[in-house]
Structure formats: C-alpha cells, structure tokens
Design a protein around this motif. Structure first.
Motif: not given
Length: 327
Positions: A211-218, A222-226
């Motif tokens: 969820m954090t990766a999706g919000v950051t990217s959108k 931001g880049t995807a988080l591992a």
C-alpha cells in the motif's frame, strides 16, 4: 530422547462450521446455493481433509501412540516434552499451534495440496511418516527455528504470535496510546500497530508495504519498495503504525522500526474501552488493552521448531561447511 506420543492437531472444515450455523447439511446447502455458491466445493474440501486425516492417523498408529485434539483445545491442552506435534490443516493452524507447544518439533502435513499453498506444510499424508520415525527415535533431523513475538502486559498477562501482533481498537475507530522505544516517546492516534515476525513478513506486513509503495508511486513519483523480509530465525521483529494521524495532541514520527532483545517497544493504552492486542489474525485470541494497561512488545523467549524435509538439512550442512572452508 525418544518420543512417547504423536499429538495430531486438527481443525474444523468450512462444511462443519456451516452445519453448526444452519443445524443440518441440507439447510446449509440450501443457503449456499441460493446465494449462488458452489456447495459441492464445501463437500469436496471436507471429504479430502478427512481422508487425509484418516491416512495420517492410521499411519501413526502403526509406529507410535497417538492423540488427536481440535484447534479450540490448544490453549488448555498440556503437552509433554516427549510429544511430537503433527498438524493437519492450513498454514494458519501451524501458526496457531506453535504458540502453545513450546519448542516441541512440529510436523506440518498438507491435507489438500491442490487447495493450500502449504508454506508451513512441507509434508503430505503419504510422505511424513519417515521423518516422524526419525524424530521419534531421537535421531538427527532437519528443522527450522522460528522467532515469535510476545506482548507482556503490566498485570502479568502475555500473548505470543507466530506471524504478527495487532495492537489497537477492536472496532473501526482510532486507537489512542503512548508509544515509546529507546529515548523516543510520543502520543498516537492511529488505526493500530502491526508487529511482524520473519515468518509473518510475507503476510500482513507485506500488504502494508504494498500500500505504501502504491501511494508513493501514484502521488509522489516514488519508486517501488522491496518487501521487508528476513529470516524466520532472525532475532528481530518489525513494527509499523497504520494510518497515524497528526494533530495538536498526536504525533507521527515513531511509525516504523525494528524490535530486538535490547530494544523493545512499549505501548501504553489511552483507550477507555475496546482496546485489544490479538495475534495471528485471530480476533478471539486476544488480551484486553484498555486505559491503565501497558504492553512491552518484544521477542518471545522460546522459538517454534518446524520439522523440514531432509534436503533442508543437507543444504544447511553445505552452507555450514562452506563457511568453515572460507574461514
């Protein structure tokens, strides 16, 4: 030490729960089919499970004394140090069982490989007996120790988690508490805290990271988080505060981190009612966590021991000898 008993832990199928709810199989079928569901899938799952369970029971009775208990009796069952635990069910049954058996060896048997992924179930009804005989005889066997989380309340109550702990409100309202780690302390209003073990890092923790990766990217480019994954036996836990709210009385800087033996997390409840701590997604397995209660969140003193296939032992030996050679 040789084993005396194999304790089989079983669960109830969806069909059995359905019959409990509607009193008869016929009424359960009527309800499911009227709602557009496939009742035959419930029946197939039930039949496959009990066929696998019977195979396990019959196989064990040839080599060792056995007892069979249902999941609901785990909290009150007294295990002996000469028991081997054989879990027949889904992965969640292994997680739930591990909290109550101490360091006893656990053999996870997948009763329906076509239905269950079986991450914690490396054996099947037709291939588990050989490894059980090895364990029962006290010979060297392959295993994986799993670090578990523990919540200790200031009144002495404690709760262990194989995958994760949730600390927050039982209903869909903000949880209010004071959180501290080391010298950092602050007031929170959030949707609760998730504390994950290595074994649980691919579950609830990974969904929060997704969820954090999706919000950051959108919204922020931001880049995807591992995903944060770590070995099951590593002496570390990871915590994340869900949806922390910043206001005149609440902060949000202490929202994620690691918990170790020397760096526990302390949470003090400010919730007059409905505060809870529950483990492994089972809301019925909980501690009340209302105002006046304080919880120290850390590593459990004991680890779960999962019996693994022989290939795991061979791989560990190769890795061990390789390190020795390099050193």
């Amino acid at each position: 030490m040789t084993a005396e008993y194999a304790v089989i832990v079983k669960t109830r199928t969806r069909l059995e729960h359905l019959i409990d709810r509607f009193n008869t199989r016929r009424q359960g079928k009527f309800y499911i089919e009227r709602a557009g569901g496939n009742f035959s899938d419930y029946e197939a799952e039930h039949d496959t499970y009990y066929s696998s369970l019977e195979t396990v029971q019959t196989s064990l009775e040839r080599v060792i004394k056995t007892k069979t208990i249902e999941r609901s009796f785990l909290p009150t069952y007294l295990f002996s140090e000469r028991d081997i635990v054989v879990v027949v069910g889904q992965d969640g049954l292994v997680a739930n069982t591990a909290k109550y058996v101490g360091g006893l060896p656990i053999i996870g048997v997948n009763p329906d490989a076509g239905r269950y992924d079986g991450v914690l179930l490396p054996f099947h009804p037709n291939n588990f007996l050989k490894v059980l005989e090895v364990v029962a005889a006290g010979r060297l066997y392959s295993f994986k120790d799993v670090t578990m989380a523990e919540a200790k309340l200031n009144d002495g109550q404690r709760l262990i988690a194989f995958n994760d702990l949730f600390i927050g409100a039982a209903s869909h309202v903000s949880a209010r508490y004071e959180i501290s780690q080391g010298s950092v302390r602050e007031q929170h209003s959030s949707s609760g805290i998730i504390v994950s073990t290595g074994a649980g890092s691919t579950g609830w923790l990974s969904s929060i990271i997704n969820m954090t990766a999706g919000v950051t990217s959108k919204f922020y480019g931001g880049t995807a988080l591992a995903p944060r994954r770590f070995d099951w036996s590593e002496d570390v836990l990871v915590y994340i505060v869900r949806e922390p709210f910043i206001s005149k009385t609440s902060q949000a800087s202490l929202i994620a981190g690691e918990i170790t033996n020397t760096n526990p997390l302390i949470v003090e409840s400010h919730m007059p009612t409905n505060g809870v701590i529950f483990s492994d997604g089972i809301e019925g397995d909980f501690l009340k966590f209302n105002a006046g209660a304080s919880a120290a969140i850390g590593l459990s003193a004991g680890k779960a021991r999962l019996v693994m296939p022989q290939i795991y032992l061979q791989e560990n030996r190769r890795a061990h000898f390789g390190r020795e050679k390099k050193s």
